[in-house]
Motif scaffolding. Structure first.
Motif, PDB file in Angstrom:
ATOM      1  N   ARG A 176      20.263 -16.721  19.882  1.00 29.50           N
ATOM      2  CA  ARG A 176      18.980 -16.047  20.074  1.00 29.50           C
ATOM      3  C   ARG A 176      18.049 -16.184  18.873  1.00 29.50           C
ATOM      4  O   ARG A 176      17.108 -15.415  18.727  1.00 29.50           O
ATOM      5  N   GLU A 177      18.344 -17.147  18.014  1.00 27.01           N
ATOM      6  CA  GLU A 177      17.552 -17.301  16.803  1.00 27.01           C
ATOM      7  C   GLU A 177      17.002 -18.721  16.699  1.00 27.01           C
ATOM      8  O   GLU A 177      17.599 -19.673  17.183  1.00 27.01           O
ATOM      9  N   TYR A 231      12.716 -22.939   4.691  1.00 27.57           N
ATOM     10  CA  TYR A 231      12.118 -22.508   3.429  1.00 27.57           C
ATOM     11  C   TYR A 231      13.006 -21.450   2.780  1.00 27.57           C
ATOM     12  O   TYR A 231      13.772 -20.766   3.462  1.00 27.57           O
ATOM     13  N   LYS A 232      12.878 -21.346   1.479  1.00 28.76           N
ATOM     14  CA  LYS A 232      13.640 -20.335   0.749  1.00 28.76           C
ATOM     15  C   LYS A 232      13.225 -18.952   1.251  1.00 28.76           C
ATOM     16  O   LYS A 232      12.035 -18.642   1.374  1.00 28.76           O
ATOM     17  N   SER A 233      14.197 -18.129   1.550  1.00 28.63           N
ATOM     18  CA  SER A 233      13.931 -16.820   2.145  1.00 28.63           C
ATOM     19  C   SER A 233      14.148 -15.702   1.141  1.00 28.63           C
ATOM     20  O   SER A 233      14.742 -15.906   0.080  1.00 28.63           O
ATOM     21  N   GLU A 234      13.677 -14.537   1.495  1.00 25.31           N
ATOM     22  CA  GLU A 234      13.904 -13.344   0.703  1.00 25.31           C
ATOM     23  C   GLU A 234      15.202 -12.675   1.160  1.00 25.31           C
ATOM     24  O   GLU A 234      15.607 -12.809   2.328  1.00 25.31           O
ATOM     25  N   ALA A 235      15.842 -11.940   0.261  1.00 25.73           N
ATOM     26  CA  ALA A 235      17.099 -11.272   0.602  1.00 25.73           C
ATOM     27  C   ALA A 235      16.919 -10.259   1.722  1.00 25.73           C
ATOM     28  O   ALA A 235      17.857  -9.983   2.489  1.00 25.73           O
ATOM     29  N   GLY A 283      17.385 -11.017   6.004  1.00 25.98           N
ATOM     30  CA  GLY A 283      18.615 -11.172   6.780  1.00 25.98           C
ATOM     31  C   GLY A 283      19.104 -12.608   6.786  1.00 25.98           C
ATOM     32  O   GLY A 283      18.824 -13.392   5.874  1.00 25.98           O
ATOM     33  N   TYR A 284      19.825 -12.975   7.827  1.00 26.66           N
ATOM     34  CA  TYR A 284      20.436 -14.300   7.912  1.00 26.66           C
ATOM     35  C   TYR A 284      19.356 -15.367   8.051  1.00 26.66           C
ATOM     36  O   TYR A 284      18.609 -15.387   9.035  1.00 26.66           O
ATOM     37  N   ARG A 334      29.088 -19.797  12.999  1.00 18.85           N
ATOM     38  CA  ARG A 334      30.436 -20.366  13.149  1.00 18.85           C
ATOM     39  C   ARG A 334      30.681 -21.478  12.133  1.00 18.85           C
ATOM     40  O   ARG A 334      31.811 -21.673  11.668  1.00 18.85           O
ATOM     41  N   GLU A 335      29.633 -22.223  11.780  1.00 12.85           N
ATOM     42  CA  GLU A 335      29.772 -23.275  10.782  1.00 12.85           C
ATOM     43  C   GLU A 335      30.023 -22.679   9.403  1.00 12.85           C
ATOM     44  O   GLU A 335      30.846 -23.201   8.629  1.00 12.85           O
ATOM     45  N   LEU A 336      29.321 -21.595   9.092  1.00 14.05           N
ATOM     46  CA  LEU A 336      29.522 -20.923   7.793  1.00 14.05           C
ATOM     47  C   LEU A 336      30.942 -20.388   7.671  1.00 14.05           C
ATOM     48  O   LEU A 336      31.602 -20.583   6.643  1.00 14.05           O
TER      49      LEU A 336
END
Length: 263
Positions: A125-126, A133-137, A140-141, A148-150
Motif C-alpha cells: 500500500r506504499e 530522496y533522503k528522508s527525515e526520521a 517513518g519507513y 521483506r527484503e530488509l
C-alpha cells in the motif's frame, strides 16, 4: 399404497451446521479445510463400506480448544536458516523468564514470517518507485527496500557476521555472544548493503514485540501467552457484566478466531 415411513424430525440449524463442519472438514482458524476430501476420509476402503459416523459432541458454549498441532505455524517466506536466526534473535530480545514464555515459545518467528509473506511485507500500500530522496526520521519507513527484503538481508547478515567473527551461525552461539552480535547491529558496527544495521535491528525489535502481543490469528502470541502475562482479556464480545465493578476482573482471554462463525 401410501408410504408408511416417517420423515426424520427436523434438526435445529445449529446442530445440523455442527455436523456439517464435523463431517465435511476441520475448522481451523475459521477456515474449513477438507470439503469433498473430508467426506472421503471416513471411507473404509474394504468392500466399499463406510465407517459409522460418530454422534456430534454436545455444544458446551465454550470456545473450541486449539488443536494439538498448530497449522498456523508453517513457513511462508523465510528459508530455514533465516527462520532459525529470527527465532534465536527474537528470543534474546524477549527471553523466557519467571514471568512467562519467551518469543520462541510464543511463535514470534512465525508471526514475522507471515507478515513478510503478506502485502505488508511487500509494502503493498506504499509508493515504492524512484527517485528516492533522503528522508527525515519523523517520516517513518522511507527505504527503497521492501520490508521483506530488509528482514531477509538482516537475518542473512546475522549468520554471516556471526560466522566471520565467532565461527558459528547465529542460532548456534551462546546467549551472551548472541547479545553481543545484536548489540553490534544496534550500534551500526556491522556493514549491511545499502541500509544501516541499526535500522534492521530497530525494525526487527518492533516486529518481535508485535508478535508477542498480536492476536494469535496472525501466527504469534501462541495460546495467548503474551496476553496472559499482562492479564489482557483479548477480544471480548462485551464487558457489560463487569464494566461497573470496582475491582479488577481477570478474564480468560479470547482470540478473534474464537468469534469466527461459518454459515
Amino acid at each position: 399404497m401410501a408410504d408408511s415411513k416417517k420423515e426424520p424430525p427436523h434438526q435445529p440449524r445449529d446442530e445440523s451446521r455442527r455436523k456439517f463442519l464435523k463431517y465435511s472438514g476441520t475448522a481451523i482458524g475459521g477456515v474449513v479445510v477438507g470439503g469433498v476430501i473430508g467426506g472421503l476420509i471416513g471411507a473404509n476402503g474394504k468392500n466399499g463400506k463406510t465407517e459409522e459416523t460418530p454422534p456430534a459432541q454436545p455444544d458446551t458454549g465454550k470456545p473450541a480448544q486449539a488443536a494439538e498441532r498448530d497449522f498456523n505455524q508453517a513457513l511462508m517466506f523465510f528459508n530455514q536458516d533465516q527462520f532459525l536466526a529470527a527465532e534465536a534473535a527474537a528470543e534474546r530480545i524477549y527471553p523466557k523468564d519467571d514471568s512467562g514464555p519467551g518469543a520462541k515459545e510464543l511463535g514470534v518467528a512465525f508471526f514475522i514470517d507471515h507478515q513478510m509473506a503478506s502485502s505488508y511485507g511487500l509494502n503493498g500500500r506504499e509508493y515504492m518507485s524512484p527517485p528516492f530522496y533522503k528522508s527525515e526520521a519523523t517520516q517513518g519507513y522511507q527505504l527503497s527496500f521492501k520490508r521483506r527484503e530488509l528482514i531477509a538481508l538482516g537475518l542473512d547478515a546475522l549468520n554471516t557476521y556471526s560466522n566471520d567473527k565467532l565461527q558459528k551461525a547465529f542460532p548456534d552461539l551462546a546467549p551472551e555472544d548472541q547479545d553481543k552480535v545484536l548489540g553490534d547491529f544496534e550500534k551500526d558496527a556491522v556493514n549491511l548493503k545499502g541500509v544501516p544495521a541499526s535500522t534492521f535491528f530497530s525494525y526487527f525489535l518492533n516486529l518481535t514485540i508485535e508478535g508477542v502481543y498480536a492476536d494469535p490469528l496472525y501466527g504469534g502470541n501462541k495460546n495467548m501467552g503474551g496476553w496472559r502475562m499482562r492479564n489482557f482479556p483479548g477480544n471480548q464480545m462485551s464487558y457489560t457484566n463487569d464494566i461497573e465493578k470496582d475491582e479488577f476482573v481477570k478474564m480468560e482471554p479470547l482470540s478473534l478466531s474464537d468469534h469466527l462463525e461459518i454459515g
